[in-house]
Each structure stands twice: as C-alpha cells, then as structure tokens.
Design a protein around this motif. Structure first.
Motif, short mmCIF file in Angstrom:
data_model
loop_
_atom_site.label_atom_id
_atom_site.label_comp_id
_atom_site.label_asym_id
_atom_site.label_seq_id
_atom_site.Cartn_x
_atom_site.Cartn_y
_atom_site.Cartn_z
N SER A 139 0.82 -1.22 0.00
CA SER A 139 0.00 0.00 0.00
C SER A 139 0.85 1.26 0.00
O SER A 139 0.41 2.31 -0.46
CB SER A 139 -0.92 0.00 1.22
N TRP A 140 2.07 1.18 0.48
CA TRP A 140 2.94 2.35 0.58
C TRP A 140 3.80 2.56 -0.67
O TRP A 140 4.66 3.45 -0.71
CB TRP A 140 3.83 2.27 1.84
N CYS A 141 3.56 1.79 -1.71
CA CYS A 141 4.28 1.97 -2.96
C CYS A 141 3.91 3.33 -3.56
O CYS A 141 2.73 3.62 -3.74
CB CYS A 141 3.93 0.86 -3.95
N PRO A 142 4.90 4.18 -3.85
CA PRO A 142 4.57 5.48 -4.45
C PRO A 142 3.88 5.30 -5.81
O PRO A 142 4.13 4.31 -6.50
CB PRO A 142 5.93 6.16 -4.63
N PRO A 143 3.06 6.26 -6.20
CA PRO A 143 2.47 6.19 -7.54
C PRO A 143 3.57 6.30 -8.60
O PRO A 143 4.62 6.89 -8.36
CB PRO A 143 1.51 7.38 -7.59
N ASN A 144 3.31 5.74 -9.76
CA ASN A 144 4.32 5.70 -10.83
C ASN A 144 4.86 7.07 -11.20
O ASN A 144 6.05 7.20 -11.49
CB ASN A 144 3.74 5.02 -12.08
N VAL A 149 5.67 9.51 -9.46
CA VAL A 149 6.64 10.05 -8.49
C VAL A 149 8.08 9.68 -8.87
O VAL A 149 9.01 10.45 -8.62
CB VAL A 149 6.31 9.52 -7.08
N PHE A 150 8.28 8.53 -9.48
CA PHE A 150 9.63 8.01 -9.68
C PHE A 150 10.49 8.90 -10.58
O PHE A 150 11.66 9.13 -10.26
CB PHE A 150 9.57 6.58 -10.21
N ALA A 151 9.99 9.39 -11.69
CA ALA A 151 10.81 10.19 -12.61
C ALA A 151 11.32 11.48 -11.95
O ALA A 151 12.52 11.76 -12.02
CB ALA A 151 10.05 10.49 -13.90
N PRO A 152 10.47 12.29 -11.32
CA PRO A 152 11.03 13.51 -10.70
C PRO A 152 11.96 13.21 -9.52
O PRO A 152 12.95 13.94 -9.33
CB PRO A 152 9.81 14.30 -10.25
N VAL A 153 11.69 12.16 -8.78
CA VAL A 153 12.59 11.81 -7.67
C VAL A 153 13.95 11.40 -8.22
O VAL A 153 14.98 11.90 -7.78
CB VAL A 153 11.99 10.71 -6.77
N TRP A 154 13.95 10.50 -9.19
CA TRP A 154 15.23 10.08 -9.75
C TRP A 154 15.95 11.23 -10.44
O TRP A 154 17.18 11.33 -10.36
CB TRP A 154 15.07 8.88 -10.69
N GLY A 155 15.22 12.08 -11.11
CA GLY A 155 15.86 13.25 -11.73
C GLY A 155 16.57 14.13 -10.70
O GLY A 155 17.70 14.56 -10.91
N THR A 156 15.91 14.34 -9.59
CA THR A 156 16.51 15.14 -8.51
C THR A 156 17.72 14.44 -7.91
O THR A 156 18.77 15.06 -7.69
CB THR A 156 15.46 15.42 -7.42
N LEU A 157 17.59 13.14 -7.65
CA LEU A 157 18.69 12.39 -7.05
C LEU A 157 19.89 12.30 -7.98
O LEU A 157 21.04 12.44 -7.54
CB LEU A 157 18.21 10.99 -6.65
N TYR A 158 19.65 12.08 -9.27
CA TYR A 158 20.76 12.04 -10.23
C TYR A 158 21.48 13.38 -10.31
O TYR A 158 22.70 13.44 -10.37
CB TYR A 158 20.25 11.63 -11.62
N THR A 159 20.72 14.45 -10.31
CA THR A 159 21.32 15.79 -10.35
C THR A 159 22.16 16.03 -9.10
O THR A 159 23.30 16.51 -9.18
CB THR A 159 20.23 16.86 -10.48
N SER A 160 21.63 15.68 -7.96
CA SER A 160 22.31 15.88 -6.69
C SER A 160 23.61 15.09 -6.63
O SER A 160 24.68 15.63 -6.29
CB SER A 160 21.36 15.48 -5.56
N MET A 161 23.56 13.79 -6.93
CA MET A 161 24.78 12.98 -6.86
C MET A 161 25.78 13.40 -7.92
O MET A 161 26.99 13.39 -7.68
CB MET A 161 24.47 11.49 -6.93
N GLY A 162 25.29 13.79 -9.08
CA GLY A 162 26.19 14.25 -10.15
C GLY A 162 26.94 15.50 -9.75
O GLY A 162 28.16 15.61 -9.95
N ALA A 206 18.59 7.45 1.41
CA ALA A 206 17.25 7.23 1.97
C ALA A 206 16.33 6.61 0.92
O ALA A 206 15.58 5.66 1.22
CB ALA A 206 16.67 8.55 2.48
N TRP A 207 16.38 7.09 -0.30
CA TRP A 207 15.55 6.55 -1.38
C TRP A 207 15.94 5.11 -1.69
O TRP A 207 15.08 4.26 -1.94
CB TRP A 207 15.63 7.44 -2.62
N LEU A 208 17.25 4.82 -1.67
CA LEU A 208 17.69 3.45 -1.91
C LEU A 208 17.15 2.51 -0.84
O LEU A 208 16.79 1.36 -1.14
CB LEU A 208 19.22 3.37 -1.95
#
Length: 163
Positions: free
Chosen positions: A43-48, A50-63, A144-146
């Motif tokens: 039930s706590w699975c994020p809606p589909n 959500v994943f693209a903007p989260v990963w976009g933010t995380l990739y930018t941050s780590m990069g 945290a996301w991982l």
C-alpha cells in the motif's frame, strides 16, 4: 586560450547520471503497462508518476556532488581514484537495476543489485565526507531513497513469487 569553459565540468558531471536514467526509462515505459501493473505491490508503494522527478533530482544531486569531489581533489588523479571509483561503481550498479528488474523481470536479482548499490553508495558517501562535506550531504537523500526502494523491491519479490 581556454579549451573547455570553466562551467563545462560542473554541467558534465551533473548531467552524467541522467544518461543511464534516460536509457532505462525506455525499458520502464514499455514494462509498466505490460508487467509492473500486474504485480502485487504494498500500500505504501509510491504512484508511478513520483519516480521520474525523484530520480531526476537524485541524479542531479549525486552528479553535482561528484563534480565537487573531482574539483576539490584537482581532477582525475591518484587522490580521486577511490572516491570517484566508488561513485562510478555505484552508478553502474544503479543503472544495471532497471534492465535486471524491469527488463528481465528478475525481482530477486533486482534486490541484490539494489543492496549492492546501497553498499557502494554508502561507501561513496563516507569517502566523500572526508573530501567535501557538501558532496556527502548531497548523497543522503539518495541513500534514503535506496533504502525505500530496497524495501519496496523486497516486498514485490516476496509478494509475487511466480512473476
């Protein structure tokens, strides 16, 4: 005469992680309606969406964090080998997850890949902390996301034994 503009490395390092994300998104787009939607998810699975903007933010941050480390250590050299090598390793594992989980439908191996990614990302963060604290802090949301993604992957693996 300046061959590479001063801003180019910052942009290159920041954009690099997105390359694997973009390539992986082609697999994901095909597999969401054909396979992923058929899986039982918690039930706590994020809606589909959500994943693209989260990963976009995380990739930018780590990069950008990788750029800070590269700059602080004076580029690619002996001092940067471990912190940037760990980063490259975790990024390669990160990129490998999509073809394993979505492409091959190997949810158990996807979990193994995520756990290895988490370990390498943690080691990367620890090594960056001694070089540039800001770079290390930029990795914290990713860690945290991982953790959340690993828990989600685990539930999907356990709840869908025949898929």
């Amino acid at each position: 005469m300046e061959v590479v503009p001063a801003w180019a490395p910052a942009v290159g390092f920041t954009v690099l992680p997105h390359a694997g994300g973009i390539l992986g998104s082609n697999i994901i787009k095909k597999q969401i309606p054909l396979w992923f939607e058929t899986l039982q998810k918690p039930s706590w699975c994020p809606p589909n969406w959500v994943f693209a903007p989260v990963w976009g933010t995380l990739y930018t941050s780590m990069g950008y964090g990788s750029y800070l480390v590269w700059k602080e250590l004076g580029g690619f050299n002996e001092k940067s080998l471990v912190p940037l090598g760990l980063y490259a390793g975790q990024l390669a594992l990160n990129w490998a997850w999509t073809p394993v989980f979505f492409g091959a439908h190997k949810t158990g191996w996807g979990l193994v890949t995520l756990l290895l990614t988490s370990g390498m990302a943690t080691a990367t963060t620890a090594s960056w902390y001694n070089v540039n604290k800001t770079a290390a802090y930029l990795m914290v949301p990713y860690l945290a996301w991982l953790a959340m993604a690993s828990a989600l992957n685990y539930r999907i693996w356990k709840d869908n034994p025949n898929k």
